[in-house]
Design a protein around this motif. Sequence first.
Motif, mmCIF file in Angstrom:
data_model
loop_
_atom_site.group_PDB
_atom_site.id
_atom_site.type_symbol
_atom_site.label_atom_id
_atom_site.label_comp_id
_atom_site.label_asym_id
_atom_site.label_seq_id
_atom_site.Cartn_x
_atom_site.Cartn_y
_atom_site.Cartn_z
ATOM 1 N N SER A 91 17.298 12.955 -5.182
ATOM 2 C CA SER A 91 17.196 12.831 -3.722
ATOM 3 C C SER A 91 16.502 11.531 -3.340
ATOM 4 O O SER A 91 16.876 10.900 -2.343
ATOM 5 N N GLN A 92 15.501 11.114 -4.119
ATOM 6 C CA GLN A 92 14.836 9.838 -3.845
ATOM 7 C C GLN A 92 15.819 8.682 -3.998
ATOM 8 O O GLN A 92 15.814 7.757 -3.199
ATOM 9 N N ARG A 93 16.662 8.730 -5.028
ATOM 10 C CA ARG A 93 17.621 7.641 -5.251
ATOM 11 C C ARG A 93 18.706 7.615 -4.180
ATOM 12 O O ARG A 93 19.093 6.552 -3.698
ATOM 13 N N ALA B 135 16.693 10.579 6.479
ATOM 14 C CA ALA B 135 16.656 10.282 5.036
ATOM 15 C C ALA B 135 15.307 9.674 4.654
ATOM 16 O O ALA B 135 14.736 10.020 3.618
ATOM 17 N N LEU B 136 14.796 8.775 5.489
ATOM 18 C CA LEU B 136 13.491 8.171 5.237
ATOM 19 C C LEU B 136 12.394 9.229 5.240
ATOM 20 O O LEU B 136 11.526 9.238 4.360
ATOM 21 N N GLY C 84 8.042 12.125 -1.936
ATOM 22 C CA GLY C 84 7.023 11.287 -2.565
ATOM 23 C C GLY C 84 5.613 11.771 -2.298
ATOM 24 O O GLY C 84 4.793 11.866 -3.225
ATOM 25 N N TYR D 178 12.669 12.449 4.646
ATOM 26 C CA TYR D 178 12.787 13.293 3.450
ATOM 27 C C TYR D 178 12.297 12.544 2.215
ATOM 28 O O TYR D 178 11.634 13.121 1.351
ATOM 29 N N HIS D 179 12.618 11.264 2.136
ATOM 30 C CA HIS D 179 12.158 10.413 1.042
ATOM 31 C C HIS D 179 10.618 10.397 0.998
ATOM 32 O O HIS D 179 10.013 10.550 -0.073
ATOM 33 N N THR E 281 18.534 8.837 -1.021
ATOM 34 C CA THR E 281 17.983 8.398 0.265
ATOM 35 C C THR E 281 17.644 6.911 0.238
ATOM 36 O O THR E 281 17.851 6.218 1.233
ATOM 37 N N ALA E 282 17.160 6.407 -0.895
ATOM 38 C CA ALA E 282 16.865 4.975 -1.003
ATOM 39 C C ALA E 282 18.144 4.154 -0.894
ATOM 40 O O ALA E 282 18.166 3.109 -0.231
ATOM 41 N N ASP F 299 14.474 16.161 -7.253
ATOM 42 C CA ASP F 299 13.630 15.236 -6.494
ATOM 43 C C ASP F 299 13.963 13.786 -6.828
ATOM 44 O O ASP F 299 14.041 12.941 -5.932
#
Length: 121
Positions: free
Chosen positions: A23-25, A73-74, A81, A76-77, A27-28, A20
């Motif tokens: 994936s956050q990094r 991507a947004l 979260g 999924y981000h 997509t960001a 997680d």
Amino acid sequence: MSVNYGSKRLVVGAHYGLRDWLSQRITAALMAIFTVLLLGQVIFTSGPIGYDQWAGIFAAQWMKVLTFVVIIALLYHVWVGMRDVWMDYVKPVWLRLLLEVFTIVWLVACAGWAIQVLWRF
């Protein structure tokens, strides 16, 4: 005699959040790169930017696809979260499940709206 089937899975530990976090990094970073590219196109457009220039940026098919990839991507981000927020702060299982289902429905609707906006269906 005790018989154990399968292996015991350790449900706690630092490494379970790595996917997680990563994936956050990722997509960001993708969203940041897209934003810089879009700002570059806007800044280096000659004259004041109006609707025609703005629509021209997104007229090419590759830009529509790239924009949609960034929107996915947004979404999924946001999902990662919000799921973490629901898991951490909402204790009743039924309420957490309801909020997660609502979040999924909302994000799928946003993806459908993005398709409609980008390709004008």
